[in-house]
Design an enzyme around this catalytic site. Structure first.
Site, PDB file in Angstrom:
ATOM      1  N   GLU A 158       0.945  -0.511  -5.092  1.00  0.00           N
ATOM      2  CA  GLU A 158      -0.273   0.287  -5.201  1.00  0.00           C
ATOM      3  C   GLU A 158       0.159   1.753  -5.184  1.00  0.00           C
ATOM      4  O   GLU A 158       0.092   2.440  -4.186  1.00  0.00           O
ATOM      5  CB  GLU A 158      -1.220  -0.030  -4.036  1.00  0.00           C
ATOM      6  CG  GLU A 158      -2.603   0.599  -4.176  1.00  0.00           C
ATOM      7  CD  GLU A 158      -2.816   1.795  -3.245  1.00  0.00           C
ATOM      8  OE1 GLU A 158      -3.873   2.434  -3.343  1.00  0.00           O
ATOM      9  OE2 GLU A 158      -1.921   2.096  -2.431  1.00  0.00           O
ATOM     10  N   ASP A 214       0.841  -1.197   0.000  1.00  0.00           N
ATOM     11  CA  ASP A 214       0.000   0.000   0.000  1.00  0.00           C
ATOM     12  C   ASP A 214       0.879   1.250   0.000  1.00  0.00           C
ATOM     13  O   ASP A 214       1.767   1.407   0.845  1.00  0.00           O
ATOM     14  CB  ASP A 214      -0.888  -0.021   1.249  1.00  0.00           C
ATOM     15  CG  ASP A 214      -1.950   1.061   1.220  1.00  0.00           C
ATOM     16  OD1 ASP A 214      -2.921   0.902   0.472  1.00  0.00           O
ATOM     17  OD2 ASP A 214      -1.776   2.060   1.953  1.00  0.00           O
TER      18      ASP A 214
END
EC number: 2.4.99.16
Length: 776
Positions: A531, A502
């Site tokens: 991401e 993330d």
């Protein structure tokens, strides 16, 4: 002036026999002495270069050493006949990487950042290399791409094709190994693992003496000019070719060339018949497969990082375990959340729809302090579960399973079930903490403090994330790296083979470079997905340091022009480094296009994602047309990041999207050789709402002996029908223009006959797309 100089050389060659003999002996002796000296220089230079390279990377040193030994071995012949016809080009010793060989080889692609970062390909994935290859004057050249594995063993030797004579641009398509669907936990994967690592491609330029001679000889025979010398030169050339070890000829082939040489030398025959012996089908065929290569000039080896299956070709499916199997308790009216045990239904749904990677958001304990409520409200209600990205509580941190989901044994059981179904488990790794995370007390130096002594929560003014403390890497980055490696090792042992990271772009690139290198050194099968929605430079840097795949800007590319450009960018040279994964939606992204185009819009985006990139993903709920936005935001209302979703999966059959996803994954599996990052071509269409593109793999790389081509045509308008002409440059796809192409729609089974220009009509209430298989 050039011709006069050549005439002088010719006159000098006509001196007396004794003078010729002495000159030949002297020149041979001098050439031998020069070669020995050059060999010593090459050895010394190689030792220096290898020592320097070893300080950078041992594997690169081994490759350089092996390649240098091979280059040194390609020495000129011990003696050269200077007085009997033309002297062939010699292989020149190269003692410095900046030196040219006899033939110039430049501008090899891919070669990003001056070769510091190897291009990446999946095992068996077709890829293309290009180079400028040329020689002085009008002499003809050829080029060969030589592929070697990470142990230096030659695996393929492929003739290159000149694609742009004006720019001396040559090209070849290769594949490192053979495609495999083996998973890391399956029997036989050890053999796959042994093939992974840094392979090399060396471009060998060489003088094409045969073609150069034939061009001039054909003209001379036709006009009757200096015919005897031309034919004798050709006879000598064929005879030398037959004896050249580099050509790799068998006994029968050597005999064919020797007989052709004898025919050419037979002065009793007509000149045209003699020339015909050098242009027979056999000889021209050998020129294509086993050419005479004079003056071989190898480039520096170009590195390619060959990665395991699913590093490029992957279909992802995301669900939240706490929503999987959740239900409303009829007695209390409250939601009972799902667990890791009930998440088996999500695995089974992913398998049924043809996906091969299941991605789980964070499954760690969720903090209580400043916990967010529904739709990101600042105050959580008593029953609000909080965001799984607010990681850490008194129960544990990144190394702990949230007790509401189960325990580590439950997680291992889930991964075991996934593996039984042939699915990989990808786990979200968000490197951030709630104020309650154990790291906050154990390592306060890992967080940024304000002057008043408090820890700064995450913010992107005016946005504030009071439930998250970002990591500060300035005080103890080595300590943070060591802890992250420990945590990842724990999850790998539990069955995780992929980490979806993330927001990696908010952490130092060097941090990820160190961590990924340490993890993949022990576990080369482990993959990383970034991401990252940020600037191109940062996204490229993350790919350099080891992120195998990446989220990207596909959701916001909606017009024909935007999509065409993005498809070519994704599937061009950028695809050697940044593997864009196409997701139509995520928990963070719900675009206006998906919101406004209903079922047809979902179908369009699914087709574009699955066919436009080798790697694509679906966030569950897409099958149920969950497309309501939170006012003012490009994300869903009642977002699953902040609450538990209770879904009625029996409704999925009403929309047909689940069936479409299943078909798309079936098509991808059945045509796996077509889904690399380097074989997509956008086709010309006459309507601005119709996008068409083709994926093509030549016969020599499909494994079937036949070429493969898919033509995809999509109506981008989710409301109205559109008609268009689609132009196909038939020869580019191995299609005989005289016959045209018979195509079959993989979605409907209908068949059509296509040629150069083809009419299509697509209506969103019937067919949003054609996916056409070309039948050869």
């Amino acid at each position: 002036m050039g011709l006069m100089a050549e005439d002088k050389k010719g006159a000098q060659a006509l001196s007396s026999n004794s003078s010729q003999s002495a000159t030949s002996q002297e020149t041979s002796s001098a050439a031998t002495t020069t070669r020995r000296s050059a060999g010593r220089q090459t050895s010394r230079a190689t030792t220096t270069r290898t020592a320097k390279t070893r300080s950078t990377t041992k594997s690169a040193a081994k490759t350089a050493s092996k390649t240098t030994r091979r280059t040194r071995a390609a020495k000129p012949a011990a003696t050269v006949d200077f007085h009997h016809g033309e002297v062939p080009a010699q292989t020149l010793p190269v003692t410095d990487p900046a030196q040219f060989g006899r033939i110039a080889v430049m501008d090899i692609t891919p070669n990003e950042e001056s070769g510091r970062y190897p291009a990446r390909v999946e095992l068996g994935e077709p890829f293309t290399v290009t180079a400028q290859v040329f020689i002085e004057g009008r002499t003809k050249v050829g080029a060969t791409a030589v592929l070697r594995n990470h142990r230096g063993k030659e695996m393929a030797r492929v003739p290159m094709t000149c694609t742009n004579p004006g720019l001396d641009r040559w090209q070849a398509t290769l594949a490192a190994g053979e495609h495999s669907d083996l998973k890391p936990w399956e029997d036989g994967f050890a053999a796959i693992k042994r093939q992974l690592g840094e392979w090399t491609v060396t471009i060998e330029g060489w003088e094409d003496t045969y073609t150069s001679w034939l061009h001039d000889a054909a003209i001379k025979v036709k006009v009757g000019d200096d015919v005897e010398n031309a034919l004798e030169t050709g006879s000598n050339l064929l005879a030398r070719w037959a004896k050249t070890k580099d050509a790799g000829l068998n006994a029968a082939q050597r005999k064919e060339l020797a007989e052709a040489a004898a025919t050419m030398a037979d002065k009793t025959l007509d000149a045209k018949d003699r020339l015909a012996a050098a242009t027979s089908e056999t000889v021209t065929g050998l020129h294509a497969t086993n050419p005479l290569r004079d003056g071989i000039s190898p480039s520096q080896p170009q590195r390619f990082l060959v990665q395991r299956p699913k590093s490029s070709f992957a279909a992802w499916y995301q669900f939240f375990p706490r929503s999987e199997g959740a239900y409303v308790d009829p007695t209390t009216g409250k939601i009972v959340q799902g667990t890791l045990k009930t998440s088996v239904t999500g695995l089974e749904r992913a398998k049924a729809e043809g996906f091969d990677i299941v991605y789980l958001p964070p499954i760690f304990p969720i903090g209580v302090t400043n916990r967010k409520g529904k739709n990101n409200t600042l105050v959580a209600g008593p029953d609000d579960p909080g965001s799984p990205f607010g990681i850490g509580s008194e129960l544990g941190g990144h190394d702990t399973v949230d007790p509401l989901l189960g325990d580590m044994d439950d997680f291992k059981a889930l991964t075991a079930k996934a593996h039984e179904l042939g699915l990989e488990i990808a786990l979200d790794f968000a490197l951030q903490c709630s104020p309650d995370h154990p790291w906050v007390k154990a390592h306060p130096e890992w967080f940024r403090h304000k002057p008043d002594g408090s820890i700064a929560f995450a913010e992107n003014p005016p946005k504030k994330y009071q439930d998250i403390y970002p990591i500060d890497f300035n005080a103890d980055m080595p300590g943070i790296e060591k802890e992250v490696e420990r945590v990842m090792e724990l999850w790998i042992e539990a069955g995780v083979t992929i980490f979806r990271v993330d927001n990696p772009h908010t952490k130092p690139v060097r941090f990820w470079q160190d961590v990924i290198a340490a993890v993949t050194k022990r576990h080369p099968e482990v993959l990383f997905l970034a991401e990252a929605f940020t600037r191109p430079g940062m996204m490229r840097a993350l790919s350099y340091v080891g992120f195998t795949q990446s989220h990207c800007y596909f959701p916001w590319r909606n017009t024909k022009k935007e999509l065409a450009e993005y498809f070519e960018e994704t599937n061009g040279d950028d695809g050697y480094y940044q593997h864009n994964t196409f997701w139509p939606t995520t928990p963070d992204i719900l675009t206006a296009y998906v919101r406004d185009n209903g079922i047809a819009g979902h179908a369009v985006r699914a087709v574009l994602a699955a066919m436009g990139s080798p790697s694509w993903g679906i966030y569950n709920g897409f099958e149920l047309i969950e497309n309501r936005q939170r006012p003012g935001f490009e994300e869903q209302i009642d977002n699953e990041k902040y609450e538990i979703k209770v879904r009625n999966w029996s409704d999925a059959g009403k929309y047909g999207i689940a069936e479409l996803l299943t078909n798309l994954n079936r098509i991808r599996r059945e045509h796996v050789s077509l889904f690399g990052y380097h074989n997509l071509t956008v086709l010309e269409t006459s309507d601005p709402n119709i996008l068409a593109f083709a994926r093509h793999t030549p016969a020599e790389l499909t494994g079937t002996g036949k070429p493969e081509t898919l033509i995809v045509v999509v109506n981008l308008d989710g409301h109205d029908a559109h008609q268009s002409m689609v132009h196909v440059e038939l020869p580019d796809f191995g299609i005989d223009p005289a016959r045209g192409a018979h195509v079959r729609d993989e979605l409907t089974g209908r068949e059509f006959d296509w040629s150069w220009d083809n009419f299509v009509s697509l209506a969103p209430w019937a067919d949003v797309a054609h996916i056409l298989t070309v039948e050869y």
